[in-house]
Motif scaffolding. Structure first.
Motif, PDB file in Angstrom:
ATOM      1  N   GLN A  28     -18.192  -3.903  -9.282  1.00 57.10           N
ATOM      2  CA  GLN A  28     -17.300  -2.804  -9.658  1.00 57.10           C
ATOM      3  C   GLN A  28     -15.862  -3.260  -9.931  1.00 57.10           C
ATOM      4  OE1 GLN A  28     -16.389  -0.013  -6.374  1.00 57.10           O
ATOM      5  NE2 GLN A  28     -17.577  -1.405  -5.093  1.00 57.10           N
ATOM      6  N   TRP A  29     -15.540  -4.495  -9.555  1.00 53.31           N
ATOM      7  CA  TRP A  29     -14.185  -5.009  -9.774  1.00 53.31           C
ATOM      8  C   TRP A  29     -14.193  -6.118 -10.813  1.00 53.31           C
ATOM      9  CZ3 TRP A  29     -15.779  -4.596  -4.447  1.00 53.31           C
ATOM     10  CH2 TRP A  29     -15.274  -3.471  -3.806  1.00 53.31           C
ATOM     11  N   PRO A  30     -13.245  -6.098 -11.743  1.00 56.97           N
ATOM     12  CA  PRO A  30     -13.176  -7.157 -12.757  1.00 56.97           C
ATOM     13  C   PRO A  30     -13.037  -8.539 -12.111  1.00 56.97           C
ATOM     14  CG  PRO A  30     -11.660  -5.364 -13.278  1.00 56.97           C
ATOM     15  CD  PRO A  30     -12.196  -5.093 -11.900  1.00 56.97           C
ATOM     16  N   ALA A  31     -13.439  -9.548 -12.839  1.00 55.99           N
ATOM     17  CA  ALA A  31     -13.482 -10.924 -12.320  1.00 55.99           C
ATOM     18  C   ALA A  31     -12.154 -11.413 -11.745  1.00 55.99           C
ATOM     19  CB  ALA A  31     -13.962 -11.872 -13.407  1.00 55.99           C
ATOM     20  N   GLY A  32     -11.030 -11.041 -12.312  1.00 54.01           N
ATOM     21  CA  GLY A  32      -9.740 -11.541 -11.832  1.00 54.01           C
ATOM     22  C   GLY A  32      -9.113 -10.750 -10.697  1.00 54.01           C
ATOM     23  N   THR A  33      -9.813  -9.747 -10.196  1.00 51.02           N
ATOM     24  CA  THR A  33      -9.273  -8.906  -9.132  1.00 51.02           C
ATOM     25  C   THR A  33      -8.995  -9.729  -7.885  1.00 51.02           C
ATOM     26  OG1 THR A  33     -10.506  -6.997  -9.937  1.00 51.02           O
ATOM     27  CG2 THR A  33      -9.734  -6.893  -7.656  1.00 51.02           C
ATOM     28  N   ARG A  35     -13.683 -15.646  -6.924  1.00 51.62           N
ATOM     29  CA  ARG A  35     -12.755 -14.515  -6.814  1.00 51.62           C
ATOM     30  C   ARG A  35     -11.464 -14.935  -6.105  1.00 51.62           C
ATOM     31  NH1 ARG A  35     -14.394  -9.566  -8.688  1.00 51.62           N
ATOM     32  NH2 ARG A  35     -16.569  -9.658  -9.332  1.00 51.62           N
ATOM     33  N   PRO A  36     -10.306 -14.505  -6.628  1.00 51.50           N
ATOM     34  CA  PRO A  36      -9.035 -14.777  -5.946  1.00 51.50           C
ATOM     35  C   PRO A  36      -9.001 -14.028  -4.607  1.00 51.50           C
ATOM     36  CG  PRO A  36      -8.674 -13.976  -8.197  1.00 51.50           C
ATOM     37  CD  PRO A  36     -10.121 -13.789  -7.888  1.00 51.50           C
ATOM     38  N   VAL A  37      -8.567 -14.703  -3.565  1.00 53.85           N
ATOM     39  CA  VAL A  37      -8.610 -14.092  -2.228  1.00 53.85           C
ATOM     40  C   VAL A  37      -7.510 -14.645  -1.329  1.00 53.85           C
ATOM     41  CG1 VAL A  37     -10.302 -15.801  -1.409  1.00 53.85           C
ATOM     42  CG2 VAL A  37     -10.127 -13.578  -0.256  1.00 53.85           C
ATOM     43  N   ARG A  38      -7.041 -13.761  -0.461  1.00 49.72           N
ATOM     44  CA  ARG A  38      -6.128 -14.125   0.628  1.00 49.72           C
ATOM     45  C   ARG A  38      -6.619 -13.429   1.881  1.00 49.72           C
ATOM     46  NH1 ARG A  38      -0.291 -14.915  -1.718  1.00 49.72           N
ATOM     47  NH2 ARG A  38      -0.713 -14.326  -3.853  1.00 49.72           N
ATOM     48  N   LYS A  39      -6.238 -13.969   3.010  1.00 46.89           N
ATOM     49  CA  LYS A  39      -6.560 -13.364   4.294  1.00 46.89           C
ATOM     50  C   LYS A  39      -5.318 -12.662   4.834  1.00 46.89           C
ATOM     51  CE  LYS A  39      -6.839 -15.904   8.068  1.00 46.89           C
ATOM     52  NZ  LYS A  39      -7.332 -16.788   9.148  1.00 46.89           N
ATOM     53  N   MET A  40      -5.499 -11.432   5.345  1.00 48.86           N
ATOM     54  CA  MET A  40      -4.411 -10.750   6.036  1.00 48.86           C
ATOM     55  C   MET A  40      -4.428 -11.242   7.478  1.00 48.86           C
ATOM     56  SD  MET A  40      -3.568  -6.684   6.572  1.00 48.86           S
ATOM     57  CE  MET A  40      -4.680  -6.382   7.972  1.00 48.86           C
ATOM     58  N   ILE A  41      -3.461 -12.084   7.803  1.00 43.91           N
ATOM     59  CA  ILE A  41      -3.428 -12.658   9.147  1.00 43.91           C
ATOM     60  C   ILE A  41      -3.172 -11.564  10.182  1.00 43.91           C
ATOM     61  CG2 ILE A  41      -2.831 -15.010   8.461  1.00 43.91           C
ATOM     62  CD1 ILE A  41       0.080 -14.395   9.029  1.00 43.91           C
ATOM     63  N   VAL A  45     -21.632 -10.449  -1.987  1.00 42.77           N
ATOM     64  CA  VAL A  45     -22.425 -11.124  -3.015  1.00 42.77           C
ATOM     65  C   VAL A  45     -21.979 -10.553  -4.361  1.00 42.77           C
ATOM     66  CG1 VAL A  45     -24.425 -11.588  -1.522  1.00 42.77           C
ATOM     67  CG2 VAL A  45     -24.304  -9.444  -2.804  1.00 42.77           C
ATOM     68  N   GLU A  46     -22.283 -11.254  -5.425  1.00 41.38           N
ATOM     69  CA  GLU A  46     -21.817 -10.844  -6.750  1.00 41.38           C
ATOM     70  C   GLU A  46     -22.182  -9.400  -7.065  1.00 41.38           C
ATOM     71  OE1 GLU A  46     -19.417 -11.038  -9.620  1.00 41.38           O
ATOM     72  OE2 GLU A  46     -19.759 -12.933  -8.582  1.00 41.38           O
ATOM     73  N   LEU A  54       0.817  -1.212   0.000  1.00 37.64           N
ATOM     74  CA  LEU A  54       0.000   0.000   0.000  1.00 37.64           C
ATOM     75  C   LEU A  54       0.853   1.265   0.000  1.00 37.64           C
ATOM     76  CD1 LEU A  54      -2.776  -1.047   2.540  1.00 37.64           C
ATOM     77  CD2 LEU A  54      -3.016  -0.833   0.048  1.00 37.64           C
ATOM     78  N   THR A  55       1.923   1.273   0.776  1.00 35.37           N
ATOM     79  CA  THR A  55       2.728   2.496   0.906  1.00 35.37           C
ATOM     80  C   THR A  55       3.691   2.707  -0.257  1.00 35.37           C
ATOM     81  OG1 THR A  55       4.346   1.381   2.323  1.00 35.37           O
ATOM     82  CG2 THR A  55       2.549   2.570   3.419  1.00 35.37           C
ATOM     83  N   THR A  56       4.001   1.657  -0.992  1.00 34.80           N
ATOM     84  CA  THR A  56       4.887   1.811  -2.148  1.00 34.80           C
ATOM     85  C   THR A  56       4.109   1.905  -3.457  1.00 34.80           C
ATOM     86  OG1 THR A  56       5.149  -0.588  -2.397  1.00 34.80           O
ATOM     87  CG2 THR A  56       6.795   0.585  -1.019  1.00 34.80           C
ATOM     88  N   GLY A  57       2.797   1.825  -3.369  1.00 37.38           N
ATOM     89  CA  GLY A  57       1.979   1.912  -4.577  1.00 37.38           C
ATOM     90  C   GLY A  57       2.036   0.665  -5.438  1.00 37.38           C
ATOM     91  N   THR A  58       2.434  -0.453  -4.859  1.00 39.89           N
ATOM     92  CA  THR A  58       2.544  -1.689  -5.633  1.00 39.89           C
ATOM     93  C   THR A  58       1.410  -2.662  -5.352  1.00 39.89           C
ATOM     94  OG1 THR A  58       3.995  -2.675  -3.968  1.00 39.89           O
ATOM     95  CG2 THR A  58       5.059  -1.507  -5.808  1.00 39.89           C
ATOM     96  N   ALA A  59       0.391  -2.207  -4.631  1.00 39.12           N
ATOM     97  CA  ALA A  59      -0.730  -3.090  -4.300  1.00 39.12           C
ATOM     98  C   ALA A  59      -1.452  -3.505  -5.571  1.00 39.12           C
ATOM     99  CB  ALA A  59      -1.679  -2.399  -3.329  1.00 39.12           C
ATOM    100  N   ASP A  60      -1.545  -4.802  -5.781  1.00 42.31           N
ATOM    101  CA  ASP A  60      -2.258  -5.343  -6.932  1.00 42.31           C
ATOM    102  C   ASP A  60      -3.492  -6.107  -6.454  1.00 42.31           C
ATOM    103  OD1 ASP A  60      -0.884  -7.398  -5.737  1.00 42.31           O
ATOM    104  OD2 ASP A  60      -0.015  -8.191  -7.592  1.00 42.31           O
ATOM    105  N   PHE A  61      -4.094  -5.587  -5.400  1.00 39.55           N
ATOM    106  CA  PHE A  61      -5.249  -6.213  -4.769  1.00 39.55           C
ATOM    107  C   PHE A  61      -6.168  -5.131  -4.213  1.00 39.55           C
ATOM    108  CE2 PHE A  61      -1.763  -5.896  -1.742  1.00 39.55           C
ATOM    109  CZ  PHE A  61      -2.343  -5.188  -0.698  1.00 39.55           C
ATOM    110  N   VAL A  62      -7.385  -5.544  -3.906  1.00 39.36           N
ATOM    111  CA  VAL A  62      -8.336  -4.687  -3.200  1.00 39.36           C
ATOM    112  C   VAL A  62      -8.361  -5.172  -1.761  1.00 39.36           C
ATOM    113  CG1 VAL A  62     -10.753  -4.012  -2.976  1.00 39.36           C
ATOM    114  CG2 VAL A  62      -9.722  -4.253  -5.246  1.00 39.36           C
ATOM    115  N   LEU A  63      -8.104  -4.275  -0.834  1.00 42.96           N
ATOM    116  CA  LEU A  63      -8.113  -4.615   0.581  1.00 42.96           C
ATOM    117  C   LEU A  63      -9.520  -4.398   1.123  1.00 42.96           C
ATOM    118  CD1 LEU A  63      -6.444  -5.443   3.067  1.00 42.96           C
ATOM    119  CD2 LEU A  63      -5.973  -3.002   3.430  1.00 42.96           C
TER     120      LEU A  63
END
Length: 128
Positions: A75-80, A106-112, A69-70, A34-43
């Motif tokens: 507002q976000w493309p399918a591969g986001t 949707r691709p997803v990860r959890k921020m532990i 829900v879908e 987030l701070t380097t502007g390299t985020a390729d995800f929606v938090l």
């Protein structure tokens, strides 16, 4: 005692930890992106709007896990890729959100660590 059970063979351990990293990320990596502007995800902050307003990770979007829900993802493309978090290790809201997103394809990860982990790292929250 760790000597009672031998460690997994290296190939098994590599597969386990590679899979774990495919499901989770940590607060430091999210902060860095987030701070380097390299985020390729929606938090996504998946807590209630009230909790979000009281303090959230800067740059996070509030979408409570029960509202994933879908229609609300349109507002976000399918591969986001989404990274989800909730209050902390005592909360399973991020797991519920990740399950909903995954079931929607949707691709997803959890921020532990969630908010607790974020604060433990010394990062600040933003109130709205």
């Amino acid at each position: 005692m760790t000597t009672m059970i031998p460690p997994a063979p290296p190939a098994d351990a590599a597969a386990h930890f590679a899979a774990l990293l495919a499901y989770e990320t940590d607060c430091w990596d999210v902060h860095h992106a987030l701070t380097t502007g390299t985020a390729d995800f929606v938090l996504l902050d998946v807590r209630s709007p009230e909790d979000y307003a009281a303090g959230h990770v800067p740059g996070a979007v509030n979408l409570p896990h029960g509202r994933i829900v879908e229609r609300n993802l349109a507002q976000w493309p399918a591969g986001t890729e989404f990274v989800v978090y909730c209050a902390g290790p005592h909360c399973n809201g991020a797991d519920k959100a990740a399950l909903r997103l995954a079931r929607l394809g949707r691709p997803v990860r959890k921020m532990i660590g969630g908010v607790t982990g974020w604060l433990d790292e010394g990062f600040t929250l933003q109130a709205t």
